[in-house]
Design an enzyme around this catalytic site. Structure first.
Site, short mmCIF file in Angstrom:
data_model
loop_
_atom_site.label_atom_id
_atom_site.label_comp_id
_atom_site.label_asym_id
_atom_site.label_seq_id
_atom_site.Cartn_x
_atom_site.Cartn_y
_atom_site.Cartn_z
N GLU A 475 0.82 -1.22 0.00
CA GLU A 475 0.00 0.00 0.00
C GLU A 475 0.85 1.26 0.00
OE1 GLU A 475 -2.48 -0.90 3.44
OE2 GLU A 475 -4.13 -1.27 2.08
C1 BMA Z 1 -4.39 -3.61 4.45
C2 BMA Z 1 -3.23 -4.54 4.57
C3 BMA Z 1 -2.71 -4.62 5.96
C4 BMA Z 1 -3.84 -4.50 6.93
C5 BMA Z 1 -5.13 -4.88 6.29
C6 BMA Z 1 -6.31 -4.75 7.19
O1 BMA Z 1 -4.10 -2.35 4.87
O2 BMA Z 1 -2.29 -4.24 3.62
O3 BMA Z 1 -1.69 -3.71 6.20
O4 BMA Z 1 -3.57 -5.26 8.03
O5 BMA Z 1 -5.42 -4.10 5.18
O6 BMA Z 1 -6.49 -3.41 7.58
#
Ligand code: BMA
Length: 933
Positions: A475
């Site tokens: 991300e």
């Molecule tokens: C996204 C993932 C994780 C996180 C998940 C749940 O942000 O990439 O970093 O744990 O969703 O929030």
């Protein structure tokens, strides 16, 4: 007892044994002691291990996973710990060079031998090696001491002095702050699904290596197998022969005229080829060379469900004047795996695919549908992750019809044994560098440190056929740069430049310079590149938001905690690949009981609230219930919106039903998205992958996982298994307009014919003969990796003749066909029960009158099977539950039954502490039971 390993090298050229080459002693064989700074704690230690584990073994602390120990044990993370051992038992030779080799130190260590400081380390992910010959000279009672500084304290100190602090507003904080300043597993400082223990210790194997003159020790082996002419990220010519490029990183001095020999054997030990490598180079402590292997000499490796996992052994030998100096053998395979992000071609446009760029994987030149989930660290303490645990977990992956896991970017680089298991089971591992949800520093020392970490790990794992991709981090482009542009537009170009410094100028070359077989993307979610030119100084230019209206680029992630839109299909992203999406749910009562005291087993008890880290507290504050309450509330609201709410007199039974209810919503929501993404394979977006968030739990808590910490499957894993079947039928309903369609979607590589039987029932199980086509049989043909419509109707008009709250549509698919690369004809079936009312809480459910029969109780080979029968009504979300004391999974669960229908499922036992008694305590329930006392 101390056992020294004498490794002799046997020349492949038939020469006799060479003299002693290496004396390698694992440091695990020493007697270690763990102490705190004032020596008030002094207990037996281990290597590999971590302080928490050794303190727990010695009963200084209780189980770190119990209750609120996530908070209570912070003092362990905030203490410096010292591991000491005597080397006296080793009989170290004085005629040899002595090295210490650490495959992983977590994280800030100072190492001394015979009271002389050897080195300090600051990166959990690097391999470190030190020549300790001098320190040992004249040392009468040799000792080794490894002092670990508190990572949270050091991160804080760095934050105080750091001149290169990345932009604050971008940093997602969980519990301990400042994780982005240090090279340690980022989720050790807390995450939204896990605890914050920030452990310390020698977390990977370590060795003392003694080398006599002219001998070498292989500390890392790179094998890169690719099609001649292949370049990273680009589909290669599948008619070309294979190139096997090998490179050994060694300790000791490589003889100037050394040769390399590469021998390939198949699984039955038959030599496929054995030749002297060409283009041999010696530089930087590595010797490299390559051979060519004819295409016809080897069989391909395929992922789970797409063919066989043909494995080979490659032995790389350094030969000097006809004598073997050293050799290294790796199990490997022949396959190409490419993430194709090339522009949509004219041919694809002609097929009706929307313009933009591709974003899908190709295995051995074939497009395929990637089905899977995201893999987080399986434990907060890596040294206790066993082969058995991963084998069982990955069995669940393949049984769940998954072929790919995204190894999320803020745990640790996976140890080889995990890739080995994935190689055997055909699980593709989309692997990531450990950067997540933050911008990162670009100080030269930080970049140099990261470069070493990246090169070591890229070289270490490249021989595994399961390695599918390297991604820079999690991300970043879609979230971090997005936030930077949104909140700090004035400085955006700086943040983008810094991002490119790390992810395009450091990490990309670490991949491209060591491998030609693996693709790289800078960020897990990305719009791909604008251009890719391997001869340019910076090969990849990112597209970012340089989009043409109406075109489709890149992969998607999707989180929407407003459950009112959970089944609104237009709220799902349209992209080429869904790399993460999800919603959290509670674990089972059985899992909670492992970690929480009986008096705390209710939905919003302090302990359960504080173990829920969605939303994260954002700090070390232990009284911040607001964020947790919000996350707990989201689960409750979703259940209340869509299902009858549990209302049981017995508080524990009520709690258990609530846990299950949150799992039903989670599974229902994921199924809706997976069916939608899979249908996209035949839509203009040509969508070719869904990896949901997240495969498994790190501990017992409310999370996005489908498999609980013990290995127990939640509703999600069963439902994902079902909706990842090769050929599925699923409804697509616009509940605002009433438009209802059903599609058959197939990820087979051939076109198949079959039928879908559609039958409308009321909840008592009577066929609704007043519905047009109350029951019908629809023939279909579905193309390879494609979808086809089998129903088009409207529930508004249906509602004129039928009480929609008393109607259920059973869709039942049957077809025959071949799995890819499989000559046998298989029968594929799939079922879906659709209800034309959004909330089952408003449906006119009746008691299905479930019966459960246990068959073959005494059959110890295949275990018992369980037959469930509905007698008086439609059974929705039927749930077989196994008691505490046994861990395993049923073959299927969460299914629906009409009266008179039976379903028989087996149970795969992973761990039974009841001596078989568990069978008697299996129960069955359905949605109906939520409202029974
Ligand atoms: C996204 C993932 C994780 C996180 C998940 C749940 O942000 O990439 O970093 O744990 O969703 O929030």
């Amino acid at each position: 007892m101390f056992v020294s390993l004498l490794i002799f090298s046997l020349s492949l050229l038939g020469a006799p044994f060479s003299s002693l080459a290496q004396n390698v002693t694992p440091l695990s064989e020493l007697q270690w002691t763990l102490t705190n700074p004032n020596h008030s704690i002094s207990v037996p230690g281990h290597v590999p291990s971590q302080a928490h584990l050794d303190l727990h073994d010695a009963q200084v602390i209780s189980d770190p996973y119990y209750g609120l120990n996530d908070f209570n044990l912070r003092w362990v993370a905030e203490t410096n710990w010292t591991y000491t051992a005597s080397l006296a038992s080793l009989n170290l030779s004085s005629n040899a060079t002595t090295w210490l080799v650490f495959n992983g130190l977590d994280t800030f260590s100072t190492i001394s031998v015979c009271n002389q400081q050897i080195a300090s380390t600051d990166n959990q992910f690097r391999q470190y090696y030190f020549d300790v010959t001098k320190a040992l000279t004249g040392c009468n009672s040799p000792t080794i001491t490894i002092n670990f500084g508190s990572a949270p304290n050091i991160a804080d100190a760095l934050a105080d002095t750091s001149l290169n602090e990345p932009w604050k507003a971008s940093q997602l904080n969980y519990e301990f702050p400042n994780r982005w300043l240090i090279r340690k597993e980022q989720s050790d400082f807390g995450w939204d699904w896990g605890p914050a223990f920030a452990p310390a210790g020698v977390w990977q194997p370590a060795y003392i290596v003694q080398l006599s003159n002219n001998h070498l020790y292989v500390r890392n082996t790179l094998l890169d197998i690719y099609r001649q002419g292949q370049l990273n990220n680009l589909p290669p010519d599948q008619t070309k022969p294979w190139v096997v490029n090998a490179s050994l990183d060694v300790l000791g001095t490589i003889p100037q005229h050394a040769e390399l020999r590469i021998e390939i054997k198949d699984a039955s030990n038959k030599t496929v080829t054995s030749s002297v490598a060409k283009n041999v180079t010696i530089s930087g402590g590595a010797i490299s060379g390559s051979i060519v292997v004819e295409d016809s000499a080897v069989k391909l490796w395929w992922p789970n469900g797409l063919g066989q996992q043909n494995l080979y052994f490659a032995t790389v030998t350094v030969v000097n004047s006809g004598d073997t100096v050293v050799s290294s053998t790796k199990r490997t395979a022949f396959r190409t795996i490419v993430l194709n992000m090339e522009p949509i071609s004219k041919r694809q446009l002609g097929q009706g695919i929307k313009n933009g760029n591709n974003w899908h994987f190709e295995i051995n030149g074939h497009e395929f549908y990637a089905k899977g989930s995201n893999f987080i660290p399986p434990d907060a303490f890596w040294p206790r992750v066993t082969t058995t645990k991963i084998q069982q977990l990955f069995d669940s992956v393949t049984k769940g019809n998954q072929n790919m896991l995204r190894v999320w970017a803020s745990g640790a680089y996976q140890p080889d044994f995990i890739y080995d298991i994935a190689d055997e089971k055909g699980i593709l591992l989309w692997s990531e560098f450990e950067f997540s949800d933050s911008l990162y520093p670009v100080a030269q020392s930080f970049l140099d440190n990261v470069r070493e970490e990246a090169i070591y790990n890229v070289r270490r794992v490249n021989h595994h056929p399961s390695l599918a991709l390297w991604a820079g981090g999690n991300e970043l482009e879609n979230l971090e740069l997005y936030l930077a542009e949104l909140y700090d537009p004035g400085n955006y170009s700086r943040w983008q430049k810094e991002y490119e410094t790390l992810f395009l100028n450091v990490l990309l070359p670490a991949v491209y310079e060591n491998s030609r077989s693996i693709s790289y993307i800078p960020s897990s979610t990305t719009n791909g590149y604008l251009s890719l030119n391997h001869s340019a100084p910076h090969p990849m230019v990112e597209r970012y938001n340089n989009e043409t209206e109406g075109y489709i680029y890149g992969d998607t992630d999707h989180y929407d905690y407003d459950s009112t839109v959970a089944f609104n299909l237009s709220s799902y992203p349209v992209g080429r690949f869904a790399n993460e999406f999800g919603f959290h749910s509670m674990p089972s009562l059985q899992s909670w009981e492992e970690a929480v005291a009986p008096e705390d087993l209710h939905f919003n008890s302090t302990t359960i609230q504080l173990r829920n880290h969605h939303y994260p507290s954002g700090s070390l504050n232990t009284t911040n219930f607001a964020n947790s309450t919000k996350g707990m509330g989201e689960m409750t609201i979703a259940v209340e919106l869509y299902y009858p709410t549990p209302d049981k007199a017995d508080p524990l039974a009520n709690f258990s039903s609530w846990c299950l209810a949150t799992q039903i919503f989670q599974a229902d929501f994921y199924r809706s998205q997976i069916a939608y993404y899979r249908r996209g394979s035949g839509m203009p977006e040509r969508q070719l992958g869904s990896l949901y968030w997240q495969l498994e739990d790190i501990w017992q808590a409310p999370t996005w996982a489908g498999i609980e910490y013990s290995g127990r499957w939640k509703m999600l894993h069963y439902i994902a298994k079902d909706i990842y079947s090769p050929v599925i039928v699923a409804p697509y309903w616009n509940y605002t307009t009433g438009d209802l369609t059903a599609y058959v979607t197939s990820d087979l590589w051939e076109s198949v014919n079959g039928t879908v039987d559609l039958t409308w029932y009321d909840w008592s199980g009577n066929v609704l003969s007043n519905v047009t086509n109350g029951t019908s049989s629809i023939p279909f043909t579905v193309g390879a990796l494609n979808t086809t419509k089998v129903l088009q109707t409207n529930t508004e008009s249906l509602g004129k003749s039928v009480d929609l709250s008393n109607a259920v549509l059973k869709m039942n698919l049957t077809t025959t066909g071949h799995l890819p690369n499989d000559k046998t004809l298989s029968i594929f079936t799939h079922e879906f029960f659709y209800h034309p009312i959004l909330s089952l809480g408003k449906a006119r459910l009746v008691d299905p009158g479930l019966n459960l029969i246990v068959n073959g109780n005494n059959d110890t080979t295949s275990g018992p099977t369980f037959t469930v029968r509905a007698t008086s009504g439609v059974s929705a979300w039927t749930w077989l539950d196994s008691p505490s004391g046994v861990v395993g999974n049923f073959d299927g669960n969460g299914f629906w039954l009409v009266p008179g229908e039976t379903k028989t499922v087996g149970f795969d036992v992973k761990n039974d502490t009841t001596g078989g008694e568990w069978v008697k305590n299996v129960t069955v329930s359905s949605l109906w039971d939520f409202s029974t006392p």
